[in-house]
Scaffold this active site. Structure first.
Site, short mmCIF file in Angstrom:
data_model
loop_
_atom_site.label_atom_id
_atom_site.label_comp_id
_atom_site.label_asym_id
_atom_site.label_seq_id
_atom_site.Cartn_x
_atom_site.Cartn_y
_atom_site.Cartn_z
N PHE A 129 -5.18 -12.80 8.72
CA PHE A 129 -4.27 -11.73 8.28
C PHE A 129 -5.15 -10.56 7.88
O PHE A 129 -5.90 -10.65 6.89
CB PHE A 129 -3.49 -12.28 7.09
N GLU A 133 -8.67 -2.94 3.48
CA GLU A 133 -9.75 -2.10 3.98
C GLU A 133 -10.65 -1.71 2.81
O GLU A 133 -10.24 -1.86 1.65
CB GLU A 133 -9.16 -0.82 4.63
N ALA A 136 -8.69 0.55 0.75
CA ALA A 136 -7.27 0.21 0.58
C ALA A 136 -7.15 -1.29 0.30
O ALA A 136 -7.05 -2.10 1.21
CB ALA A 136 -6.47 0.59 1.83
N ILE A 341 -16.28 -28.75 -22.11
CA ILE A 341 -16.27 -30.17 -22.45
C ILE A 341 -17.41 -30.91 -21.75
O ILE A 341 -17.99 -31.84 -22.29
CB ILE A 341 -14.88 -30.77 -22.11
N GLU A 367 -4.08 -11.25 -2.97
CA GLU A 367 -2.60 -11.25 -2.86
C GLU A 367 -1.95 -10.66 -4.12
O GLU A 367 -0.95 -11.16 -4.62
CB GLU A 367 -2.08 -12.66 -2.55
N SER A 370 -4.01 -9.59 -10.97
CA SER A 370 -3.14 -9.88 -12.12
C SER A 370 -2.46 -8.61 -12.65
O SER A 370 -1.29 -8.63 -13.03
CB SER A 370 -3.98 -10.52 -13.24
C1 LIG Z 1 -11.88 -14.22 -1.43
C2 LIG Z 1 -10.97 -13.12 -0.91
C3 LIG Z 1 -10.21 -13.34 0.24
C4 LIG Z 1 -9.38 -12.32 0.75
N1 LIG Z 1 -8.70 -12.52 1.91
C5 LIG Z 1 -7.99 -11.49 2.46
C6 LIG Z 1 -7.36 -11.62 3.74
O1 LIG Z 1 -7.40 -12.68 4.37
N2 LIG Z 1 -6.73 -10.54 4.27
C7 LIG Z 1 -6.66 -9.34 3.61
O2 LIG Z 1 -6.07 -8.41 4.16
N3 LIG Z 1 -7.25 -9.18 2.38
C8 LIG Z 1 -7.90 -10.22 1.80
N4 LIG Z 1 -8.52 -10.06 0.57
C9 LIG Z 1 -8.48 -8.77 -0.08
C10 LIG Z 1 -7.67 -8.74 -1.36
O3 LIG Z 1 -6.30 -8.75 -1.06
C11 LIG Z 1 -8.14 -7.53 -2.17
O4 LIG Z 1 -9.42 -7.84 -2.66
C12 LIG Z 1 -7.19 -7.19 -3.29
O5 LIG Z 1 -6.01 -6.65 -2.80
C13 LIG Z 1 -7.83 -6.18 -4.27
O6 LIG Z 1 -8.32 -5.08 -3.57
P1 LIG Z 1 -9.81 -4.57 -3.85
O7 LIG Z 1 -10.73 -5.72 -3.74
O8 LIG Z 1 -10.05 -3.40 -2.97
O9 LIG Z 1 -9.80 -4.12 -5.36
P2 LIG Z 1 -9.24 -2.74 -5.93
O10 LIG Z 1 -7.99 -2.36 -5.24
O11 LIG Z 1 -10.37 -1.78 -5.99
O12 LIG Z 1 -8.86 -3.20 -7.41
C14 LIG Z 1 -9.89 -3.52 -8.36
C15 LIG Z 1 -9.24 -4.00 -9.64
O13 LIG Z 1 -8.45 -2.95 -10.17
C16 LIG Z 1 -7.43 -3.52 -10.97
N5 LIG Z 1 -6.17 -2.88 -10.60
C17 LIG Z 1 -5.57 -2.83 -9.40
N6 LIG Z 1 -4.42 -2.13 -9.45
C18 LIG Z 1 -4.30 -1.72 -10.74
C19 LIG Z 1 -3.35 -0.94 -11.43
N7 LIG Z 1 -2.28 -0.45 -10.80
N8 LIG Z 1 -3.53 -0.71 -12.75
C20 LIG Z 1 -4.63 -1.20 -13.40
N9 LIG Z 1 -5.56 -1.95 -12.78
C21 LIG Z 1 -5.40 -2.19 -11.48
C22 LIG Z 1 -7.43 -5.03 -10.72
O14 LIG Z 1 -8.07 -5.68 -11.80
C23 LIG Z 1 -8.26 -5.14 -9.47
O15 LIG Z 1 -8.92 -6.39 -9.40
C24 LIG Z 1 -9.31 -11.10 0.05
C25 LIG Z 1 -10.06 -10.91 -1.12
C26 LIG Z 1 -10.88 -11.89 -1.60
C27 LIG Z 1 -11.68 -11.66 -2.87
#
Ligand SMILES: Cc1cc2nc3c(=O)[nH]c(=O)nc-3n(C[C@H](O)[C@H](O)[C@H](O)COP(=O)(O)OP(=O)(O)OC[C@H]3O[C@@H](n4cnc5c(N)ncnc54)[C@H](O)[C@@H]3O)c2cc1C
Length: 392
Positions: A129, A133, A136, A341, A367, A370
């Site tokens: 999936f 990016e 994004a 533990i 996905e 938090s």
């Molecule tokens: C192990 C792993 C597997 C993955 N597999 C897939 C996959 O198969 N396909 C795919 O398309 N994507 C995948 N992802 C991507 C994943 O969905 C993204 O990492 C996730 O959406 C967060 O995006 P980012 O890493 O760019 O963090 P960012 O968007 O930069 O966010 C960083 C942090 O900002 C904080 N944050 C976000 N929004 C807000 C808000 N509105 N207000 C305050 N704080 C906020 C959160 O703490 C977040 O962790 C995967 C990620 C990981 C780590």
């Protein structure tokens, strides 16, 4: 096996109890407890085994299995919980077949369903999936990967990152900007087969709990329009609907990790002797164990409430977000207590609790992190208030 009294909760039917028992026996026989260095090969083997023995049919709800709206969410959650209790990689192999093929189950043409879903369900093709990016992630509507239409083809250019199964997948469902409208309404989904010219694995990504993960680069990657999934401009909706189905199951996986941590902690606390008694004889340890068990039951109640509601045809935006937030954050605390533990042994590489400590971390990020779940819950609360005609 963990405490299974929760299976008597009214959320479940007899078929769910049977499924949980049978999968537990299968996992004990087939899922390796330790992983070697070649996660790609292990992942492929797990997909094949899960497919050959019929478990993947539960994750792949397309032809001939129905569609995602008829998926048994409770079954998916029980399977993920059970597999995660045994192995994060087994859970990953199962979940990605569902997430990677979800768009086709939801919106695929009969030909697409015929070509991809049966093979995914039998474990003969690996799905991925590709939505995120580099610029994004949480703000996924900002995606830049583009698909311009040239005659009977779409030409895809751009970068996708964090793509689970990247490098071993047989096909990728890729979300790209097609420009029918501004923002999230100008995105379409395409199935891109591995090996299509112009699709390259730009780099593999190593993470703390190893599994196949990669960055993909698309350069003039031509895909027939027959590979488009759903209507032009509807890709974002398809992605969100797919994630809606699987969000609760991420919470279920976290629950499985937490249950394993409690099992390990109980065993260690009752066998580790110190100061002429066992570690479990100390009230401070009992307080930890009590908190771990209570966190697990709270998470389980939220997970299976959401799954039961979805199976009953209800919208679960709020309930799924509550389940994911509580179960993933709670599991992190439970696992941390288990490591404590275990003392020094808890941080030794490949000890079960050390592995869980690494496995759980990314579930609080992917996905929907938090914080995103918190925003969803608050948005739903405020929407309800506004609908009730009260001042916000
Ligand atoms: C192990 C792993 C597997 C993955 N597999 C897939 C996959 O198969 N396909 C795919 O398309 N994507 C995948 N992802 C991507 C994943 O969905 C993204 O990492 C996730 O959406 C967060 O995006 P980012 O890493 O760019 O963090 P960012 O968007 O930069 O966010 C960083 C942090 O900002 C904080 N944050 C976000 N929004 C807000 C808000 N509105 N207000 C305050 N704080 C906020 C959160 O703490 C977040 O962790 C995967 C990620 C990981 C780590």
């Amino acid at each position: 096996m963990s405490d299974t009294r929760y299976l008597e909760w009214p959320f479940f039917e007899e078929r769910h109890r049977r499924l949980a028992r049978e999968l537990e026996a299968w996992a004990q026989a087939h899922v390796p407890q330790r992983h070697g260095d070649d996660v790609d090969a292990e992942c492929r083997a797990l997909v094949r085994a899960l497919g050959a023995d019929g478990w993947l049919k539960n994750a792949v709800a397309g032809m001939p299995y129905g569609n995602l709206d008829t998926v048994d969410t409770r079954a998916i959650c029980l399977i993920r919980e059970t597999l995660a209790r045994h192995s994060g990689l087994a859970d990953f192999a199962f979940a990605m077949q569902g997430l990677g093929s979800g768009a086709i189950s939801l919106q695929g043409t009969p030909e697409q369903r015929e070509r991809y879903l049966s093979r995914v369900g039998r474990g003969e093709a690996i799905a991925a999936f590709a939505l995120s990016e580099p610029e994004a992630g949480s703000d996924v509507g900002a995606l830049q990967c583009s698909a311009r239409i040239e005659g009977s083809h779409a030409v895809i250019d751009g970068v996708k990152t964090w793509i689970s199964n990247g490098g071993i997948a047989d096909f990728y469902v890729v979300f790209a900007r097609t420009g029918e409208a501004a923002g999230s309404r100008g995105i379409s989904a395409f199935i891109v087969d591995a090996g299509t010219p112009g699709l390259d694995i730009a780099k593999r990504i190593d993470v703390i709990a190893p599994h196949p993960l990669a960055q993909l680069r698309f350069t003039n990657c031509r895909v027939p329009l027959t590979q488009r999934v759903g209507q032009p401009g509807e890709g974002f909706k398809v992605a969100m609907r797919t994630l809606d189905v699987f969000r609760t199951s991420v919470a279920a996986a976290a629950l499985g990790f937490a249950r394993r941590a409690l099992d390990e902690a109980l065993h260690r606390a009752t066998t580790r002797r110190m100061f002429n008694q066992t570690l479990a004889d100390f009230q401070l340890t009992q307080a930890k164990l009590a908190q771990m068990a209570t966190t697990i039951d709270s998470s389980a109640l939220l997970v299976y409430r959401a799954a039961w509601m979805r199976d009953g045809g209800h919208s679960i935006t709020r309930e799924a977000a509550m389940a994911k937030l509580t179960a993933t954050e709670g599991a992190q605390q439970v696992i941390d207590s288990a490591v404590q533990i275990f003392g020094g042994l808890g941080v030794v590489s490949e000890q079960p609790v050390e592995r869980l400590y690494r496995e759980i971390r990314s579930l609080r990020i992917y996905e929907g992190a938090s914080e995103v779940q918190q925003l969803i819950i608050a948005r739903e609360l405020l929407k309800d208030l506004a609908a009730a005609g009260k001042d916000v």
